[in-house]
Write an enzyme that holds these catalytic residues in place. Structure first.
Site, PDB file in Angstrom:
ATOM      1  N   GLY A  13      84.676 -17.151  -6.095  1.00 18.17           N
ATOM      2  CA  GLY A  13      83.308 -16.640  -5.940  1.00 18.17           C
ATOM      3  C   GLY A  13      82.304 -17.762  -5.738  1.00 18.17           C
ATOM      4  O   GLY A  13      81.396 -17.664  -4.910  1.00 18.17           O
ATOM      5  N   CYS A  14      82.462 -18.830  -6.492  1.00 21.63           N
ATOM      6  CA  CYS A  14      81.530 -19.958  -6.401  1.00 21.63           C
ATOM      7  C   CYS A  14      81.654 -20.660  -5.051  1.00 21.63           C
ATOM      8  O   CYS A  14      80.665 -21.108  -4.484  1.00 21.63           O
ATOM      9  CB  CYS A  14      81.762 -20.935  -7.549  1.00 21.63           C
ATOM     10  SG  CYS A  14      81.445 -20.159  -9.159  1.00 21.63           S
TER      11      CYS A  14
END
Length: 158
Positions: free
Chosen positions: A48-49
């Site tokens: 996600g990051c």
């Protein structure tokens, strides 16, 4: 911790100084009079990051036209942050908030739970700060895929 912890829209953004990727230091003092985005993310080089950081990197030329400085902040030490920045050619500063003092000031160091265990961690949130030093927009529990477009839209209104 209440959902409204941290600065609200229209209030003065908390001050900060942190080490950042590329041997930089980022501080609210240096950004005085300029708009900026602080985006808090849980951990460097996680799916996600990575999606979120790459989306912002792609949007940088357009964000730059609005005069916006972007700073990503995680609780990681500098070494993994530098590796993450190099791996994905991230040119904007990624700051290390190891003691999570900045995250606490912004109300994003929160209790999380996974697999039945609770722990303290970084909530994926962003704060758009105007040139006047006041918080113009707050995004909580950001969706990594849509974030860059949301920021660009809001930055045009600054």
């Amino acid at each position: 911790m209440p959902e409204t912890a941290g600065p609200a829209e229209g209030t003065t953004a908390p001050a900060f100084t942190m080490p950042a990727s590329g041997g930089r230091t980022v501080s609210s003092t240096d950004l005085a009079g300029k708009p900026y985005l602080l985006y808090f993310y849980p951990k460097a080089d996680t799916p996600g990051c990575t999606k979120q950081a790459c989306g912002i990197q792609e949007a940088l030329p357009a964000l730059g036209k609005t005069g916006l400085t972007v700073i990503g902040i995680s609780p990681d030490p500098m070494k993994p942050i530098e590796k993450f920045a190099a791996k994905y050619n991230l040119t904007f500063p990624l700051a290390s908030d190891e003691d999570h003092k900045v995250a606490e000031a912004y109300g994003v160091w929160v209790e999380k739970s996974m697999y039945g265990k609770t722990y303290m961690g970084m909530e994926r949130s962003s704060f758009l700060v105007g040139a006047d030093g006041k918080v113009a927009k707050v995004w909580r529990k950001v969706k990594p895929e849509a974030h860059a477009a949301q920021v660009l839209e809001a930055a045009k209104g600054l």
